[in-house]
Write a protein that holds these residues in place. Structure first.
Motif, PDB file in Angstrom:
ATOM      1  N   GLU A   1     -20.177  54.755 102.738  1.00  0.00           N
ATOM      2  CA  GLU A   1     -19.112  53.885 102.224  1.00  0.00           C
ATOM      3  C   GLU A   1     -17.793  54.642 102.148  1.00  0.00           C
TER       4      GLU A   1
ATOM      5  N   GLN B   1      -8.843  64.161 109.937  1.00  0.00           N
ATOM      6  CA  GLN B   1     -10.072  63.390 109.730  1.00  0.00           C
ATOM      7  C   GLN B   1     -11.227  64.315 109.347  1.00  0.00           C
TER       8      GLN B   1
ATOM      9  N   TYR C   1     -12.370  63.075 116.599  1.00  0.00           N
ATOM     10  CA  TYR C   1     -11.794  63.254 115.268  1.00  0.00           C
ATOM     11  C   TYR C   1     -10.778  64.394 115.294  1.00  0.00           C
TER      12      TYR C   1
ATOM     13  N   SER D   1     -16.380  55.259 105.605  1.00  0.00           N
ATOM     14  CA  SER D   1     -15.942  53.989 106.174  1.00  0.00           C
ATOM     15  C   SER D   1     -14.606  53.539 105.566  1.00  0.00           C
ATOM     16  N   MET D   2     -14.516  53.630 104.251  1.00  0.00           N
ATOM     17  CA  MET D   2     -13.311  53.155 103.553  1.00  0.00           C
ATOM     18  C   MET D   2     -12.105  54.066 103.770  1.00  0.00           C
ATOM     19  N   THR D   3     -12.294  55.374 103.668  1.00  0.00           N
ATOM     20  CA  THR D   3     -11.145  56.281 103.713  1.00  0.00           C
ATOM     21  C   THR D   3     -10.741  56.686 105.118  1.00  0.00           C
ATOM     22  N   LEU D   4     -11.710  56.754 106.040  1.00  0.00           N
ATOM     23  CA  LEU D   4     -11.405  57.249 107.383  1.00  0.00           C
ATOM     24  C   LEU D   4     -11.669  56.227 108.475  1.00  0.00           C
ATOM     25  N   ASN D   5     -12.111  55.049 108.077  1.00  0.00           N
ATOM     26  CA  ASN D   5     -12.366  53.978 109.037  1.00  0.00           C
ATOM     27  C   ASN D   5     -13.452  54.340 110.049  1.00  0.00           C
ATOM     28  N   ILE D   6     -14.420  55.150 109.622  1.00  0.00           N
ATOM     29  CA  ILE D   6     -15.558  55.487 110.477  1.00  0.00           C
ATOM     30  C   ILE D   6     -16.601  54.385 110.292  1.00  0.00           C
ATOM     31  N   ARG D   7     -17.104  53.867 111.378  1.00  0.00           N
ATOM     32  CA  ARG D   7     -18.116  52.823 111.308  1.00  0.00           C
ATOM     33  C   ARG D   7     -19.379  53.356 110.618  1.00  0.00           C
ATOM     34  N   LYS D   8     -19.918  52.615 109.677  1.00  0.00           N
ATOM     35  CA  LYS D   8     -21.145  53.038 109.000  1.00  0.00           C
ATOM     36  C   LYS D   8     -22.276  53.257 109.992  1.00  0.00           C
TER      37      LYS D   8
END
Length: 134
Positions: free
Chosen positions: A92, A17, A13, A95-102
């Protein structure tokens, strides 16, 4: 009065990020635990590969080297519903804002009591009544 530690594998990161992770954590804390906006104490720790270990599939969750550990130390008293809603919103949001896998978002809450905190000056501020100026 939460204190947050975020640990991750170095070079996973960047600073932008990490700032986004910080904001997402604060947003979830404010919404679910009613934490004041200026009550922000977070530290981020990057670890070398030889210092960062995890199970790739414990509880049938497939983790990657993008795993982040988020430890939140806070005053006890939150309900199970608040806690589970916090986990869901934070995962969530990241995942949505930084594209980190849940699957790579590992969260642990550590409950404490008021006497377990000193915010400076060697004083347990949460145990002392506020001083009123005359």
């Amino acid at each position: 009065m939460p204190f947050i530690r975020v640990s991750y594998l170095e070079q996973q990161y960047d600073i932008h990020q990490l700032e986004g992770i910080c904001r997402a954590i604060m947003s979830a804390l404010i919404q679910h635990f009613h934490v004041p906006e200026d009550d922000m104490f977070q530290v981020f720790h990057a670890h070398k590969a030889g210092e960062f270990f995890y199970s790739k599939d414990y509880l049938n969750i497939e983790r990657s080297d993008g795993l982040i550990y988020i430890q939140v130390t806070l005053k006890s008293g939150r309900s199970t519903e608040q806690k589970t809603s916090f986990y869901a919103m934070l995962a969530e949001g990241l995942s949505m804002t930084l594209n980190i896998r849940k699957e790579d978002i590992f969260i642990v809450l550590v409950d404490t009591e008021f006497e377990d905190w000193s915010f400076g000056n060697g004083v347990a501020q949460m145990l002392q009544p506020p001083v009123r100026e005359v």
